[in-house]
Design an enzyme around this catalytic site. Structure first.
Site, PDB file in Angstrom:
ATOM      1  N   ASP A 199       3.856  34.658  40.035  1.00  0.00           N
ATOM      2  CA  ASP A 199       4.738  35.135  38.876  1.00  0.00           C
ATOM      3  C   ASP A 199       5.019  36.567  39.295  1.00  0.00           C
ATOM      4  O   ASP A 199       4.035  37.114  39.683  1.00  0.00           O
ATOM      5  CB  ASP A 199       4.302  34.947  37.613  1.00  0.00           C
ATOM      6  CG  ASP A 199       5.153  35.066  36.419  1.00  0.00           C
ATOM      7  OD1 ASP A 199       6.401  35.007  36.722  1.00  0.00           O
ATOM      8  OD2 ASP A 199       4.531  35.171  35.400  1.00  0.00           O
ATOM      9  N   ARG A 218      17.164  40.700  41.203  1.00  0.00           N
ATOM     10  CA  ARG A 218      15.947  39.469  40.964  1.00  0.00           C
ATOM     11  C   ARG A 218      15.725  38.779  42.363  1.00  0.00           C
ATOM     12  O   ARG A 218      14.702  38.455  42.751  1.00  0.00           O
ATOM     13  CB  ARG A 218      16.161  38.605  39.765  1.00  0.00           C
ATOM     14  CG  ARG A 218      16.167  39.132  38.472  1.00  0.00           C
ATOM     15  CD  ARG A 218      16.323  38.218  37.439  1.00  0.00           C
ATOM     16  NE  ARG A 218      15.291  37.039  37.390  1.00  0.00           N
ATOM     17  CZ  ARG A 218      14.013  37.275  36.837  1.00  0.00           C
ATOM     18  NH1 ARG A 218      13.680  38.328  36.224  1.00  0.00           N
ATOM     19  NH2 ARG A 218      13.108  36.255  36.976  1.00  0.00           N
ATOM     20  N   ASN A 259      12.317  26.401  34.381  1.00  0.00           N
ATOM     21  CA  ASN A 259      13.063  27.299  35.430  1.00  0.00           C
ATOM     22  C   ASN A 259      14.714  26.980  35.357  1.00  0.00           C
ATOM     23  O   ASN A 259      15.481  27.967  35.963  1.00  0.00           O
ATOM     24  CB  ASN A 259      12.537  27.636  36.694  1.00  0.00           C
ATOM     25  CG  ASN A 259      11.127  28.298  36.670  1.00  0.00           C
ATOM     26  OD1 ASN A 259      10.189  28.333  37.145  1.00  0.00           O
ATOM     27  ND2 ASN A 259      11.150  29.196  35.415  1.00  0.00           N
TER      28      ASN A 259
END
Ligand code: IPE
Ligand code: IPE
Ligand code: MG
Length: 237
Positions: A14, A27, A62
């Protein structure tokens, strides 16, 4: 102190997004660096004698993310599966999968199937990619397999029977689960299998996770007294 290396190590990788944000990057850059970290840690875990390494790569939750981020992650996984065969061969690493394979795009399914086939006879560490994986989803799929398969619902459930319908019933339960980026939660990772896993939380974002951080986690695991509901072993901390 058990002084042992975990036979099965799980990692909740993570913090890719936060790593990128801290640097003013997209990202996706975080995921790219995260892939490098994954390669580094696969090699390090194999060198340290871990037998099974489950990498939480993409959860059933996700899919809530933006389509371009999801597409980028899937692309990275494909690249990883295709480009690393020489590395798997050199290190005798076997690739496996956990999760809802049917819910993945066909091209990824093919890449996973090919990597699993190409590495099936390798006898070193097994890397289990938890991709489109959710612990609750795995249990639901296990129950549905049982309902649709031999024995039928009337045979009744025991722990062993339910386990036999999970994604990789031959893989022993995780001994240690590492989560990076300082979060103290399972996020649906190995709910059944992780019932007695030791947890280690690292403050590092996943792209920064290095061999030394793995060693720190393994050393901490080695000092744990695992009781499994029993009483502390003599001389335990
Ligand atoms: C982990 O990093 C990778 C996946 C969940 C696919 P994140 O993308 O969750 O990074 P943060 O938590 O937003 O920092
Ligand atoms: C868990 O991380 C899933 C993976 C690492 C693949 P998330 O970033 O999805 O978890 P939450 O949303 O913070 O619980
Ligand atoms: Mg996250």
């Amino acid at each position: 102190m058990n002084g042992k290396t975990p036979g099965h190590l799980g990692i909740i990788m993570d913090g890719n997004g936060r790593w990128a944000k801290a640097r003013g990057l997209a990202r996706t850059q975080g995921h790219l660096e995260g892939l490098k970290a994954a390669k580094r840690i696969v090699k390090a875990a194999s060198d340290r004698g871990v037998s099974y390494l489950t990498l939480y790569t993409f959860s059933t939750e996700n899919w809530k993310r933006a389509a371009d981020e999801v597409g980028f992650i899937m692309g990275l996984v494909r690249q990883y599966l295709r480009a690393e065969l020489d590395f798997y061969r050199e290190n005798s690493i076997r690739i496996r999968h956990a999760g809802d394979i049917g819910g993945l795009p066909p091209e990824i399914r093919e890449d996973i199937a090919r990597a699993m086939e190409d590495t099936r006879d390798f006898t070193g560490m097994q890397v289990i990619l938890a991709l489109n994986y959710g612990g609750r989803d795995e249990i639901i799929r296990a129950v549905n397999r049982a309902l649709n398969g031999a024995g039928g619902p009337d045979a009744g459930f025991t722990e062993a029977r339910l386990r036999s319908f999970l994604d990789n019933p031959d893989v022993p339960d995780p001994d240690l689960i590492i989560r990076t980026a300082g979060e103290f939660r399972t996020s649906n990772f190995l709910l059944w299998e992780g019932a007695y896993a030791e947890y280690h939380i690292s403050e590092k974002f996943w792209p920064d996770f290095a061999e030394a951080d793995l060693d720190q986690a393994l050393a901490s695991y080695g000092r744990r007294d695992r009781r499994f509901g029993g009483i502390p072993s003599p001389g335990a901390p």
